[in-house]
Design a protein around this motif. Structure first.
Motif, mmCIF file in Angstrom:
data_model
loop_
_atom_site.group_PDB
_atom_site.id
_atom_site.type_symbol
_atom_site.label_atom_id
_atom_site.label_comp_id
_atom_site.label_asym_id
_atom_site.label_seq_id
_atom_site.Cartn_x
_atom_site.Cartn_y
_atom_site.Cartn_z
ATOM 1 N N ARG A 1 74.875 4.374 58.126
ATOM 2 C CA ARG A 1 75.834 3.383 58.613
ATOM 3 C C ARG A 1 76.928 3.131 57.582
ATOM 4 N NH1 ARG A 1 79.079 0.401 61.905
ATOM 5 N NH2 ARG A 1 79.329 -1.706 61.113
ATOM 6 N N PHE B 1 75.410 -2.151 75.142
ATOM 7 C CA PHE B 1 76.771 -1.739 74.830
ATOM 8 C C PHE B 1 77.740 -2.053 75.956
ATOM 9 C CE2 PHE B 1 75.133 0.596 71.202
ATOM 10 C CZ PHE B 1 76.163 0.434 70.298
ATOM 11 N N HIS C 1 75.011 9.814 64.192
ATOM 12 C CA HIS C 1 75.548 8.509 64.608
ATOM 13 C C HIS C 1 77.065 8.464 64.417
ATOM 14 C CE1 HIS C 1 71.530 6.843 65.137
ATOM 15 N NE2 HIS C 1 71.207 7.342 63.960
ATOM 16 N N ILE D 1 73.013 -3.354 64.325
ATOM 17 C CA ILE D 1 72.932 -1.959 64.755
ATOM 18 C C ILE D 1 71.657 -1.299 64.236
ATOM 19 C CG2 ILE D 1 73.979 0.310 64.347
ATOM 20 C CD1 ILE D 1 76.671 -0.900 64.761
ATOM 21 N N THR E 1 76.260 -4.660 60.968
ATOM 22 C CA THR E 1 75.477 -3.562 60.395
ATOM 23 C C THR E 1 73.992 -3.799 60.586
ATOM 24 O OG1 THR E 1 77.183 -3.068 58.753
ATOM 25 C CG2 THR E 1 74.939 -2.342 58.251
ATOM 26 N N TRP F 1 79.517 5.461 65.006
ATOM 27 C CA TRP F 1 79.850 4.423 64.040
ATOM 28 C C TRP F 1 81.142 4.748 63.296
ATOM 29 C CZ3 TRP F 1 74.251 4.020 61.661
ATOM 30 C CH2 TRP F 1 73.405 3.485 62.633
#
Length: 722
Positions: free
Chosen positions: A506, A42, A406, A488, A485, A409
């Motif tokens: 997601r 990241f 998460h 990740i 997507t 996101w």
């Protein structure tokens, strides 16, 4: 698929894959430290995928290394504020506003805005783990250093992104075209103004890619913009000469023709210097260079004008004043280009309140001037920053209230999908949802079929990164969202037990984040820059009207502000920021645009013409003002021009084209024979000081030129199609 298109995309994909996977696999797998591995990748992806860093390799390296301390601050703040949801949201508001508002500093901070925010977003979510701060900082640092190292490695291997044409070169070509046009006007040759007009439009900042615009507060970028304005002034004076009876050489005065030739000659070193990157010779008293020749030619021309004043025809007086204004514009272009190319500025004009005030001001003060200017709701930069801050803080609060897993996101989707207008945000949502849904389905199938086999996901991640990012740039945003997507999901499948539901999470997060972004764009200035552009252009014209009156007061020896054009410069900067954003918004318009560029051109002429008047006459004739009769006539003209500009401004502000004076793209000029000022100047020349008479003539030419510009602000005739 063209090779020229795919190579830059492939380079960026290789850059992200090598740098990201090296840190992720090296720390998460080889060393077994998942925190280090997560923050390493990241540290790479936001800088490679969500940032635009202009310039050559060395410059990109310096910028990337400068992001290390920025990243430390963001990760530390996010880690510590994750203790409470409201604290993290408050921090998100502050970070969102400050980082987005930094876009006022030009393309570099604007291009890194998303990366700076993402460095805060990731650690501001649970678990609250301040004990891992050291690992997080180490991973982020390693990721940024890997980003810089791989970028330089690719450069050394000969795989460089095609360098963009520097703005100064574009401006150099435009200056050369205007020089050719000036020479043609002097010699009575073919009219080449259309080529000069096209070249000047190509050097307009709104036509330049955002990453390459000279819009920083630095003296260099300010001087580049100033140079274009001066060159544009020369071009517009030539347009005015062509509209007069008899054309550019209509006065029949050899001295005017010679000055036009000298103006063209003086512009050529400016064009060469901008193209080559070397300052043109100084023309402010060093006795060398074309600029000094132009200065001497202006002195000689004024002597000829003074000798011919008694009984001179008004048409000749106006013509010679316009020729002189074009030559003064070339002098301004020379001095501004020297500042832009690193030369020390001349003393005249570099004082506070002068046109080159920025040349001697320290860089921190220039930054403060720029940020203070935009600390208003009339600034699109301030509005954008406030919209981002509210949307991101609201998203963080919602994630905490709903306990979404998460949640990172959600904020990533809000940040990446929100645009500056509601229409553009809606347009971005469709491919995002399509791509995310497709990517989530594919990732869910892979998780369902493969199961808990980390080696498969480790092998698939670099392949998806490399192939997906290569074609995403060419196939559109839907493909990019789908690729991201899958990336990740593959990444988090290696950090915890893989579950196919991760893909559904997601998808839901993207839907929520996109909805928050759409709501923010709908509630906070949904029309984007369009509504504000109307107000800023109107304010620009109103400030220009006040500037015309202020300059005239100074020339007439009456009390006036020391710098009557300060508010005009500020209004111009706000207008240009609104216009650049407006040009970048891709929404369709079914109605005709108001004549923005024509109105802005009138404002530019009020400002630049006023600067020329003050630069030449402001101090020299301060002790010898005009005669009462001349001052009264000049004041009457300035008031009339200012009133016309204010009426046009009010019509623009009220969105009422019917209230604008009927006009056309190329109106007939104000007849010189009808000018009482010019007739009076010719009849009283033998009884008055020649310098004061010439002041009257030049001021009349400036103000009537502004009047012609204002008359061009007419019913909209141009329709935007996207």
């Amino acid at each position: 698929m063209a090779r020229a298109d795919i190579l830059p995309a492939a380079r960026r994909a290789v850059w992200a894959t090598l740098a990201g996977c090296a840190g992720f696999y090296g720390f998460a797998h080889a060393l077994g430290d998942r925190t280090l591995g997560l923050y390493a990748i990241f540290g790479v992806l936001p800088l490679v995928l969500f940032s635009q860093i202009p310039g050559p390799g060395r410059h990109r390296t310096r910028v990337l290394l400068a992001m290390v301390p920025v990243g430390w601050v963001m990760v530390t703040a996010g880690t510590l504020l994750a203790v409470r949801g409201w604290a993290a949201a408050a921090g998100m508001f502050a970070v969102g506003f400050l980082v987005a508002f930094a876009a006022t500093g030009g393309p570099v901070p604007a291009g890194l805005s998303a990366a700076g925010q993402l460095f805060y977003i990731l650690p501001c979510f649970p678990p609250y783990a301040p004990a891992t701060l050291g690992s997080r900082l180490a991973g982020l640092t390693a990721g940024i250093l890997l980003t810089a190292a791989v970028d330089r490695l690719l450069d050394r291997l000969g795989w460089r992104e095609p360098p963009p044409v520097p703005y100064r070169e574009r401006l150099g070509h435009a200056t050369a075209a205007v020089a050719d046009s000036c020479a043609a006007a002097a010699h009575g040759g073919e009219d080449v103004r259309p080529a000069a007009e096209r070249a000047l439009e190509e050097a307009r900042t709104s036509r330049i890619p955002p990453a390459e615009r000279p819009t920083s507060p630095s003296a260099r970028d300010r001087a580049l913009i100033h140079t274009r304005a001066a060159v544009r002034h020369v071009h517009d004076q030539l347009d005015r000469l062509y509209r007069t009876p008899g054309g550019p050489t209509g006065s029949g005065e050899p001295a005017a023709t010679a000055l036009l030739e000298r103006t063209a000659t003086a512009l050529r070193p400016v064009a060469t210097g901008l193209t080559d990157g070397t300052p043109p010779p100084d023309g402010e008293g060093d006795g060398d260079g074309e600029g000094d020749e132009l200065r001497r030619a202006l002195v000689a021309f004024d002597a000829v004008r003074a000798d011919g004043l008694p009984g001179a025809a008004p048409e000749r007086l106006r013509h010679d004043a316009v020729v002189r204004s074009a030559a003064e514009g070339a002098r301004l272009a020379t001095r501004a280009s020297r500042i832009a190319l690193g030369a020390r500025p001349a003393t005249a004009g570099a004082e506070r309140g002068g046109p080159f005030w920025y040349a001697t001001v320290p860089a921190p003060e220039l930054w403060w001037h720029r940020m203070r200017l935009h600390l208003t709701l009339r600034s699109v930069h301030f509005r954008n920053a406030l919209r981002v801050a509210v949307a991101m803080a609201g998203a963080r609060l919602l994630v905490g209230a709903l306990g979404l897993p998460h949640g990172f996101w959600v904020l990533l989707a809000t940040l990446s999908l929100m645009r500056t207008s509601a229409a553009d945000t809606r347009a971005a949502l469709r491919p995002a949802i399509t791509g995310t849904t497709t990517g989530a389905v594919l990732a869910a199938l892979a998780l369902r079929v493969v199961g808990d086999v980390p080696l498969f996901y480790a092998a698939a991640l670099p392949a998806v990164l490399l192939v997906g990012l290569t074609v995403a740039t060419l196939l559109g945003p839907a493909w990019g969202q789908g690729t991201f997507t899958v990336v990740i999901v593959l990444m988090f499948a290696q950090l915890s037990t893989p579950q196919w539901q991760l893909s559904a999470v997601r998808l839901v997060d993207v839907l929520i984040g996109g909805a928050i972004g759409a709501l923010a764009s709908l509630l906070a200035w949904p029309r984007g820059a369009g509504g504000e552009l109307r107000r800023t252009v109107a304010d620009f014209l109103a400030a220009g009207a006040a500037g015309c009156r202020g300059v005239t007061d100074l020339l007439c020896g009456r009390p006036a502000p020391a710098d009557p054009l300060r508010t005009v410069r500020a209004a111009m900067l706000l207008t240009e920021a609104s216009y650049c954003q407006y040009r970048g918004e891709r929404l369709l318009r079914r109605t005709a645009d108001p004549p923005w560029e024509i109105a802005m051109l009138a404002g530019y002429h009020m400002l630049r013409g006023g600067e020329l008047m003050l630069l030449r006459y402001g101090t020299a004739l301060g002790a010898t003002p005009l005669s009462p009769d001349a001052a009264a006539e000049l004041t009457f003209l300035a008031d009339r021009v200012a009133d016309d500009a204010l009426r046009a401004a009010e019509a623009l502000r009220a969105h009422d084209p019917a209230r604008l004076a009927p006009g056309c793209p190329d109106p007939a000029p104000h007849p010189a024979a009808a000018s009482g000022l010019l007739r009076s100047a010719a009849s009283h020349a033998g009884h008055m000081d020649a310098a004061r008479v010439l002041l009257t003539v030049d001021a009349e030419a400036w103000l009537t030129g502004v009047a012609e510009d204002v008359a061009r602000i007419a019913t909209p005739v141009v329709t935007r199609s996207g």
